[in-house]
Design a protein around this motif. Structure first.
Motif, PDB file in Angstrom:
ATOM      1  N   ARG A  59      71.871  -2.659 -54.277  1.00 46.66           N
ATOM      2  CA  ARG A  59      70.524  -2.441 -53.727  1.00 46.66           C
ATOM      3  C   ARG A  59      69.491  -3.279 -54.452  1.00 46.66           C
ATOM      4  O   ARG A  59      68.635  -3.926 -53.834  1.00 46.66           O
ATOM      5  CB  ARG A  59      70.144  -0.960 -53.816  1.00 46.66           C
ATOM      6  N   LEU A  60      69.560  -3.299 -55.772  1.00 47.64           N
ATOM      7  CA  LEU A  60      68.595  -4.068 -56.564  1.00 47.64           C
ATOM      8  C   LEU A  60      68.695  -5.564 -56.278  1.00 47.64           C
ATOM      9  O   LEU A  60      67.676  -6.245 -56.148  1.00 47.64           O
ATOM     10  CB  LEU A  60      68.802  -3.793 -58.055  1.00 47.64           C
ATOM     11  N   GLN A  62      69.898  -6.950 -53.510  1.00 47.65           N
ATOM     12  CA  GLN A  62      69.439  -7.186 -52.138  1.00 47.65           C
ATOM     13  C   GLN A  62      67.921  -7.086 -52.033  1.00 47.65           C
ATOM     14  O   GLN A  62      67.302  -7.825 -51.274  1.00 47.65           O
ATOM     15  CB  GLN A  62      70.114  -6.211 -51.178  1.00 47.65           C
ATOM     16  N   ALA A  63      67.311  -6.192 -52.811  1.00 41.63           N
ATOM     17  CA  ALA A  63      65.852  -6.052 -52.796  1.00 41.63           C
ATOM     18  C   ALA A  63      65.191  -7.329 -53.309  1.00 41.63           C
ATOM     19  O   ALA A  63      64.176  -7.766 -52.760  1.00 41.63           O
ATOM     20  CB  ALA A  63      65.428  -4.843 -53.635  1.00 41.63           C
ATOM     21  N   GLN A  64      65.775  -7.917 -54.330  1.00 38.17           N
ATOM     22  CA  GLN A  64      65.251  -9.188 -54.843  1.00 38.17           C
ATOM     23  C   GLN A  64      65.263 -10.245 -53.747  1.00 38.17           C
ATOM     24  O   GLN A  64      64.283 -10.955 -53.531  1.00 38.17           O
ATOM     25  CB  GLN A  64      66.095  -9.685 -56.018  1.00 38.17           C
ATOM     26  N   ALA A  66      65.431  -9.773 -50.498  1.00 40.67           N
ATOM     27  CA  ALA A  66      64.559  -9.395 -49.381  1.00 40.67           C
ATOM     28  C   ALA A  66      63.092  -9.726 -49.670  1.00 40.67           C
ATOM     29  O   ALA A  66      62.332 -10.001 -48.753  1.00 40.67           O
ATOM     30  CB  ALA A  66      64.707  -7.900 -49.078  1.00 40.67           C
ATOM     31  N   GLU A  67      62.722  -9.698 -50.926  1.00 43.66           N
ATOM     32  CA  GLU A  67      61.358 -10.037 -51.312  1.00 43.66           C
ATOM     33  C   GLU A  67      61.156 -11.546 -51.405  1.00 43.66           C
ATOM     34  O   GLU A  67      60.084 -12.006 -51.772  1.00 43.66           O
ATOM     35  CB  GLU A  67      61.020  -9.395 -52.661  1.00 43.66           C
TER      36      GLU A  67
END
Length: 102
Positions: A59-60, A62-64, A66-67
């Motif tokens: 998740r972490l 992928q969040a990077q 996605a941002e």
């Protein structure tokens, strides 16, 4: 990312516990099946913790992405290497658990 490094360390600790309990489960199989079953359950719980931690690491990362932030190639390479070794250990632990449950 410091968080990923901490998660990797936590996963290693959970894998150590899961392997320890799986070995105990196989050790007591046939001698004391209730004790063996207890250790197998504890090993499976540790593997569930591994899954939970793994989900957070993914998740972490992928969040990077996605941002629009690029994950440093070194960090990605380390994660890929660690992930491969973690999955190998999970597979070996699951074989031990299957042996204990037969």
């Amino acid at each position: 990312m410091k968080m990923i490094a901490e998660i990797v360390e936590d996963i290693r600790e959970e894998l150590d516990g899961a392997e320890h309990y799986a070995k105990k489960a196989t050790q007591y199989k046939g001698m004391d099946d209730r004790l063996s079953s207890m250790y197998a359950t504890m090993s499976a719980q540790e593997l569930a913790h591994v899954d939970t931690l793994h989900e957070q690491a993914v998740r972490l990362i992928q969040a990077q992405k996605a941002e629009g932030k690029e994950v440093p190639s070194g960090m990605q390479a380390v994660w890929d290497w660690e992930h491969s070794h973690m999955m190998d250990r999970v597979a070996r632990i699951k074989v031990l658990l299957e042996t204990a449950r037969r």
